[in-house]
Design a protein around this motif. Structure first.
Motif, PDB file in Angstrom:
ATOM      1  N   THR A  89      -5.108  -6.896  -6.250  1.00 21.40           N
ATOM      2  CA  THR A  89      -5.420  -5.709  -5.716  1.00 21.40           C
ATOM      3  C   THR A  89      -4.703  -5.576  -4.441  1.00 21.40           C
ATOM      4  OG1 THR A  89      -7.587  -6.704  -4.905  1.00 21.40           O
ATOM      5  CG2 THR A  89      -7.591  -5.661  -6.983  1.00 21.40           C
ATOM      6  N   GLN A  90      -4.658  -6.672  -3.463  1.00 15.45           N
ATOM      7  CA  GLN A  90      -4.105  -6.624  -2.224  1.00 15.45           C
ATOM      8  C   GLN A  90      -2.619  -6.359  -2.105  1.00 15.45           C
ATOM      9  OE1 GLN A  90      -5.811  -6.663   0.869  1.00 15.45           O
ATOM     10  NE2 GLN A  90      -7.757  -6.690  -0.580  1.00 15.45           N
ATOM     11  N   LEU A  91      -2.033  -6.930  -3.177  1.00 12.28           N
ATOM     12  CA  LEU A  91      -0.480  -6.512  -3.537  1.00 12.28           C
ATOM     13  C   LEU A  91      -0.223  -5.145  -3.889  1.00 12.28           C
ATOM     14  CD1 LEU A  91       0.876  -9.794  -5.339  1.00 12.28           C
ATOM     15  CD2 LEU A  91       1.233  -9.003  -2.898  1.00 12.28           C
ATOM     16  N   ILE A  92      -1.078  -4.421  -4.634  1.00  7.94           N
ATOM     17  CA  ILE A  92      -1.188  -3.191  -5.308  1.00  7.94           C
ATOM     18  C   ILE A  92      -1.400  -2.282  -4.018  1.00  7.94           C
ATOM     19  CG2 ILE A  92      -2.448  -1.323  -6.390  1.00  7.94           C
ATOM     20  CD1 ILE A  92      -2.740  -3.472  -8.831  1.00  7.94           C
ATOM     21  N   ARG A 146       1.786  -2.512  -1.672  1.00  5.97           N
ATOM     22  CA  ARG A 146       2.935  -1.782  -2.220  1.00  5.97           C
ATOM     23  C   ARG A 146       2.694  -0.322  -2.134  1.00  5.97           C
ATOM     24  NH1 ARG A 146       3.605  -2.775  -8.333  1.00  5.97           N
ATOM     25  NH2 ARG A 146       2.129  -1.117  -8.249  1.00  5.97           N
ATOM     26  N   ASP A 147       1.427   0.214  -2.389  1.00 10.90           N
ATOM     27  CA  ASP A 147       1.202   1.416  -2.476  1.00 10.90           C
ATOM     28  C   ASP A 147       1.013   2.519  -1.143  1.00 10.90           C
ATOM     29  OD1 ASP A 147       1.642   1.959  -5.216  1.00 10.90           O
ATOM     30  OD2 ASP A 147      -0.654   1.723  -5.805  1.00 10.90           O
ATOM     31  N   ARG A 148       1.079   1.542  -0.079  1.00 11.65           N
ATOM     32  CA  ARG A 148       1.158   2.005   1.257  1.00 11.65           C
ATOM     33  C   ARG A 148       2.166   2.794   1.736  1.00 11.65           C
ATOM     34  NH1 ARG A 148      -1.800  -1.790   4.639  1.00 11.65           N
ATOM     35  NH2 ARG A 148      -3.515  -1.174   3.721  1.00 11.65           N
ATOM     36  N   CYS A 149       2.029   3.820   2.455  1.00 15.08           N
ATOM     37  CA  CYS A 149       3.236   4.682   2.718  1.00 15.08           C
ATOM     38  C   CYS A 149       3.842   4.154   4.208  1.00 15.08           C
ATOM     39  CB  CYS A 149       2.662   6.344   3.189  1.00 15.08           C
ATOM     40  SG  CYS A 149       2.066   7.189   1.536  1.00 15.08           S
ATOM     41  N   LYS A 150       5.146   4.498   4.241  1.00 17.26           N
ATOM     42  CA  LYS A 150       5.538   3.815   5.603  1.00 17.26           C
ATOM     43  C   LYS A 150       6.872   4.861   5.798  1.00 17.26           C
ATOM     44  CE  LYS A 150       7.906   0.248   2.824  1.00 17.26           C
ATOM     45  NZ  LYS A 150       7.037   0.629   1.670  1.00 17.26           N
ATOM     46  N   ILE A 151       7.372   4.848   7.006  1.00 13.16           N
ATOM     47  CA  ILE A 151       8.504   5.675   7.450  1.00 13.16           C
ATOM     48  C   ILE A 151       9.679   5.512   6.675  1.00 13.16           C
ATOM     49  CG2 ILE A 151       9.938   6.096   9.490  1.00 13.16           C
ATOM     50  CD1 ILE A 151       7.842   5.236  11.408  1.00 13.16           C
ATOM     51  N   GLY A 152      10.143   6.832   6.046  1.00 15.18           N
ATOM     52  CA  GLY A 152      11.238   6.827   5.417  1.00 15.18           C
ATOM     53  C   GLY A 152      10.866   7.073   3.896  1.00 15.18           C
ATOM     54  N   GLU A 194      -0.103   3.674  14.788  1.00 17.09           N
ATOM     55  CA  GLU A 194      -0.095   2.377  14.628  1.00 17.09           C
ATOM     56  C   GLU A 194      -0.890   1.906  13.525  1.00 17.09           C
ATOM     57  OE1 GLU A 194      -1.414   0.623  18.494  1.00 17.09           O
ATOM     58  OE2 GLU A 194       0.277   1.486  19.392  1.00 17.09           O
ATOM     59  N   THR A 195      -2.052   2.524  13.242  1.00 12.86           N
ATOM     60  CA  THR A 195      -2.996   2.212  12.188  1.00 12.86           C
ATOM     61  C   THR A 195      -2.573   2.575  10.858  1.00 12.86           C
ATOM     62  OG1 THR A 195      -4.418   4.159  12.562  1.00 12.86           O
ATOM     63  CG2 THR A 195      -4.993   2.021  13.754  1.00 12.86           C
ATOM     64  N   GLY A 196      -1.644   3.521  10.765  1.00  9.09           N
ATOM     65  CA  GLY A 196      -1.193   4.049   9.271  1.00  9.09           C
ATOM     66  C   GLY A 196      -1.978   5.009   8.682  1.00  9.09           C
ATOM     67  N   THR A 197      -2.786   5.766   9.674  1.00  5.97           N
ATOM     68  CA  THR A 197      -3.771   6.698   9.073  1.00  5.97           C
ATOM     69  C   THR A 197      -3.282   8.382   9.306  1.00  5.97           C
ATOM     70  OG1 THR A 197      -4.769   6.576  11.110  1.00  5.97           O
ATOM     71  CG2 THR A 197      -5.728   5.422   9.276  1.00  5.97           C
ATOM     72  N   ARG A 198      -2.102   8.362  10.211  1.00  4.96           N
ATOM     73  CA  ARG A 198      -1.671   9.724  10.487  1.00  4.96           C
ATOM     74  C   ARG A 198      -0.355   9.800  10.318  1.00  4.96           C
ATOM     75  NH1 ARG A 198      -4.710  14.146  10.857  1.00  4.96           N
ATOM     76  NH2 ARG A 198      -3.059  15.068  11.843  1.00  4.96           N
ATOM     77  N   PHE A 199       0.365  10.633   9.450  1.00  4.71           N
ATOM     78  CA  PHE A 199       1.958  10.712   9.351  1.00  4.71           C
ATOM     79  C   PHE A 199       2.429  11.874   9.796  1.00  4.71           C
ATOM     80  CE2 PHE A 199       0.284   7.717   6.374  1.00  4.71           C
ATOM     81  CZ  PHE A 199       0.684   6.518   6.339  1.00  4.71           C
TER      82      PHE A 199
END
Length: 127
Positions: free
Chosen positions: A57-60, A63-69, A91-96
């Motif tokens: 579940t941690q790998l899923i 993998r599904d976490r959004c990142k730049i690009g 920094e926390t990946g909650t706002r894009f």
């Protein structure tokens, strides 16, 4: 005003989820008690599937976490259904910060993480 009878109501899903958490917790407690009582082989056999499930579940999630690009699709809000590319994140990946691909929105727009969904990349032949 019409109200439905109790037999037509469905649970929201919290009770089954709570029962599942209690089952997992009791399973872990039984494994720890087996370790304490000296049955380490049986306890290891009990905990191994849970460790594999946790890592999977941690790998899923990773993998599904959004990142730049990443290509994304907006799922909630006034821009629902529009697609774009992530050009910035906090920094926390909650706002894009997203550059939408439509010509109506030339300026980047900020979204919360729950408003966007990672779009699957399409091959050039599929477009």
């Amino acid at each position: 005003m019409n109200t439905l009878l109790p037999r037509h109501r469905k649970s929201a899903g919290f009770a089954p989820y709570g029962c599942m958490e209690l089952a997992f917790l009791s399973y872990i407690v039984m494994a720890i008690l087996n370790y304490a009582l000296g049955n380490w082989i049986f306890a290891t056999a009990m905990l191994a599937p849970l460790v594999v499930l946790f890592i999977w579940t941690q790998l899923i999630v990773w993998r599904d976490r959004c990142k730049i690009g990443d290509q994304i699709r907006v799922s909630l809000g006034p821009h629902s259904g529009k697609e774009g590319v992530i050009i910035g994140a906090n920094e926390t990946g909650t706002r894009f910060t997203v550059q939408l691909s439509s010509s109506e929105h030339p300026d980047p727009v900020d979204f919360s993480g729950y408003q966007i969904v990672k779009a699957k990349p399409m091959m050039p032949e599929q477009r």
